[in-house]
Design an enzyme around this catalytic site. Structure first.
Site, PDB file in Angstrom:
ATOM      1  N   HIS A 247       0.842  -1.193   0.000  1.00 25.97           N
ATOM      2  CA  HIS A 247       0.000   0.000   0.000  1.00 25.97           C
ATOM      3  C   HIS A 247       0.875   1.240   0.000  1.00 25.97           C
ATOM      4  O   HIS A 247       1.765   1.379   0.843  1.00 25.97           O
ATOM      5  CB  HIS A 247      -0.913   0.015   1.231  1.00 25.97           C
ATOM      6  CG  HIS A 247      -2.087  -0.908   1.120  1.00 25.97           C
ATOM      7  ND1 HIS A 247      -3.175  -0.837   1.950  1.00 25.97           N
ATOM      8  CD2 HIS A 247      -2.342  -1.921   0.255  1.00 25.97           C
ATOM      9  CE1 HIS A 247      -4.052  -1.767   1.614  1.00 25.97           C
ATOM     10  NE2 HIS A 247      -3.564  -2.440   0.598  1.00 25.97           N
TER      11      HIS A 247
ATOM     12  N   TYR B 258      -9.404   5.638   6.953  1.00 27.24           N
ATOM     13  CA  TYR B 258      -9.608   6.076   8.339  1.00 27.24           C
ATOM     14  C   TYR B 258     -10.661   7.177   8.318  1.00 27.24           C
ATOM     15  O   TYR B 258     -10.449   8.233   7.715  1.00 27.24           O
ATOM     16  CB  TYR B 258      -8.306   6.620   8.924  1.00 27.24           C
ATOM     17  CG  TYR B 258      -7.256   5.578   9.220  1.00 27.24           C
ATOM     18  CD1 TYR B 258      -7.021   5.159  10.528  1.00 27.24           C
ATOM     19  CD2 TYR B 258      -6.488   5.017   8.204  1.00 27.24           C
ATOM     20  CE1 TYR B 258      -6.052   4.206  10.817  1.00 27.24           C
ATOM     21  CE2 TYR B 258      -5.521   4.059   8.482  1.00 27.24           C
ATOM     22  CZ  TYR B 258      -5.304   3.663   9.785  1.00 27.24           C
ATOM     23  OH  TYR B 258      -4.350   2.723  10.067  1.00 27.24           O
TER      24      TYR B 258
ATOM     25  N   PRO C 176      -4.352   0.480  18.505  1.00 26.51           N
ATOM     26  CA  PRO C 176      -4.130  -0.026  17.151  1.00 26.51           C
ATOM     27  C   PRO C 176      -4.283   1.008  16.050  1.00 26.51           C
ATOM     28  O   PRO C 176      -3.980   0.707  14.889  1.00 26.51           O
ATOM     29  CB  PRO C 176      -5.196  -1.124  17.015  1.00 26.51           C
ATOM     30  CG  PRO C 176      -6.266  -0.726  17.981  1.00 26.51           C
ATOM     31  CD  PRO C 176      -5.557  -0.079  19.133  1.00 26.51           C
TER      32      PRO C 176
ATOM     33  N   LYS D  56       1.180   0.138  15.029  1.00 26.03           N
ATOM     34  CA  LYS D  56       2.580   0.137  15.457  1.00 26.03           C
ATOM     35  C   LYS D  56       3.000  -1.078  16.284  1.00 26.03           C
ATOM     36  O   LYS D  56       4.196  -1.317  16.439  1.00 26.03           O
ATOM     37  CB  LYS D  56       2.846   1.402  16.302  1.00 26.03           C
ATOM     38  CG  LYS D  56       2.828   2.682  15.496  1.00 26.03           C
ATOM     39  CD  LYS D  56       4.005   2.733  14.569  1.00 26.03           C
ATOM     40  CE  LYS D  56       3.854   3.807  13.523  1.00 26.03           C
ATOM     41  NZ  LYS D  56       4.104   3.341  12.169  1.00 26.03           N
TER      42      LYS D  56
ATOM     43  N   TYR E  54       3.759   6.789   9.863  1.00 32.40           N
ATOM     44  CA  TYR E  54       2.972   5.605   9.512  1.00 32.40           C
ATOM     45  C   TYR E  54       3.843   4.556   8.835  1.00 32.40           C
ATOM     46  O   TYR E  54       3.709   3.353   9.104  1.00 32.40           O
ATOM     47  CB  TYR E  54       1.826   5.999   8.589  1.00 32.40           C
ATOM     48  CG  TYR E  54       0.707   4.972   8.512  1.00 32.40           C
ATOM     49  CD1 TYR E  54      -0.450   5.124   9.272  1.00 32.40           C
ATOM     50  CD2 TYR E  54       0.817   3.852   7.692  1.00 32.40           C
ATOM     51  CE1 TYR E  54      -1.462   4.183   9.222  1.00 32.40           C
ATOM     52  CE2 TYR E  54      -0.198   2.900   7.641  1.00 32.40           C
ATOM     53  CZ  TYR E  54      -1.326   3.070   8.414  1.00 32.40           C
ATOM     54  OH  TYR E  54      -2.327   2.129   8.364  1.00 32.40           O
TER      55      TYR E  54
END
Length: 391
Positions: free
Chosen positions: A72, A201, A293, A297, A385
């Site tokens: 991704h 998200y 979550p 990580k 990220y």
């Protein structure tokens, strides 16, 4: 039983450490209290940072990941019925993440360990860590109905939050930092292709939602629900309706629906134990730290811990210097606290607290709009990220 490194726990941290040590010519023994079937089916996170992917490849454990994992190059943020894509490679110099479930990572590492590595004992319950302050720490354990002792030069506790390793650090030397969040995730697995090719998200006035995936044909989705929620209280259609509301946008995007095969509830909390070393005992993964979550990580921090330990031990073997071993806790904690900061920021930016006010709502939207319109804020998210440096 005698070895150089005694590893407690055969999750991804313990298994990867055993592989790294094997490749360096350092012997180890892995003790795992559960059976192999349980370990290979334990559902956990599935987002691998760029650094984790690189480590698995270098360790010889990347063949199936490269074949079946889903690369991704970004995520999508949704808020106020709008969509904003964060382009990872453009913001980070080419880094990305890979969707590949922790269960699959464990299967790959278990197969390698059993074929090439040292002893991996399933059903071996570590009872304590003794003598960590001396040169020969010991791990008493129960295996196949009898008790034995593993004598080591070093012990690495990869045995999770409830394991025995952290309990061996004297209370007078321990400091715990933690936060419990006032919401949980209702997670579902569904036999339906993901409705978007990257993670979504969503911040909504009714609460957070996340669109993720396990494979091109299986979706993983989450809803923010109140603390204390029983997953079975939610009917399938009720879940799909709520997900549809929270992901809704002003364009023609639609959420695909399908049979829900699994429901679960995940609490949200942060925890860090300092120090991560006591004598010849080293803590790694959930034994030392937990993150909510939202930032993906947990697994990746565990990888960072064992990479740091393996590098330090190889340095000691090569040079005779314990400098890197002595710095283990401080080195790991710098990375961990940055991950805790990022996970906290993502969690508080996207979830609606039970006592949220209109002011709180406007702040969340302002933070999201800052990311969507400001390259510096967007770059900070993308860099965090895709992963903090393992050096």
């Amino acid at each position: 039983m005698r070895t150089t490194v005694g590893i407690i726990g055969a999750g991804p941290a313990g298994l990867l450490l055993a592989r790294l040590l094997h490749n360096a010519g350092i012997d180890s023994v892995v003790l795992e209290s559960r059976d192999r079937v349980y370990v290979e089916n334990r559902q956990r996170a599935g987002i691998l940072e760029q650094g984790t992917v690189d480590v698995l490849r270098a360790a010889g454990a990347g063949e199936r990941m490269d074949r079946e994992g889903l690369r991704h190059d970004g995520i999508e943020l949704r808020f106020a019925r709008t969509r904003h894509r964060v382009d990872f490679p453009a913001l980070t110099g080419g880094r990305s993440v890979t969707v590949y479930a922790q269960t699959e990572v464990c299967k790959d590492l278990i197969a390698l360990q059993l074929e090439e590595g040292g002893p991996l004992l399933f059903g071996a319950e570590a009872l304590a860590v003794e003598g960590a302050e001396g040169d020969r720490p010991r791990v008493p354990f129960r295996y196949e109905g009898r008790e034995d002792v593993l004598e080591c030069d070093y012990v690495v506790g990869c045995d999770g939050f409830w394991g025995v390793a952290r309990k061996a650090v004297p209370a007078a030397l321990s400091r715990a930092f933690e936060r419990t969040y006032p919401f949980v995730w209702l997670g579902v697995l569904a036999d339906v292709p993901p409705s978007h090719d990257e993670l979504v998200y969503a911040r909504h006035d009714r609460g957070f939602a996340l669109l993720s995936m396990r494979s091109p044909s299986v979706s993983r989705l989450y809803l923010q629900v109140p603390a204390g929620t029983d997953a079975e209280e939610w009917g399938d259609e009720e879940i799909w309706d709520e997900l549809g509301r929270r992901f809704e946008t002003d364009d023609d995007w639609t959420l695909g629906r399908g049979p829900i095969t699994q429901k679960s509830v995940t609490p949200m909390r942060s925890f860090v134990h300092e120090p991560m070393r006591h004598g010849r005992l080293f803590l790694a993964g959930d034994a030392a730290h937990i993150v909510p979550p939202t930032g993906a990580k947990g697994l990746n921090l565990a990888v960072g811990d064992v990479v740091t330990f393996a590098r330090a031990l190889k340095h000691e073997r090569r040079t005779g210097s314990a400098e890197l071993l002595d710095a283990y806790s401080a080195t790991c904690l710098r990375r961990i606290w940055q991950a805790e900061r990022f996970s906290y920021d993502m969690t508080t930016m996207l979830h609606r607290a039970p006592d949220a006010t209109g002011f709180d709502d406007r702040l969340q939207l302002a933070r999201l709009r800052r990311i969507a319109s400001g390259r510096a804020a967007e770059t900070d998210l993308a860099e965090a990220y895709t992963g903090f440096s393992l050096d």
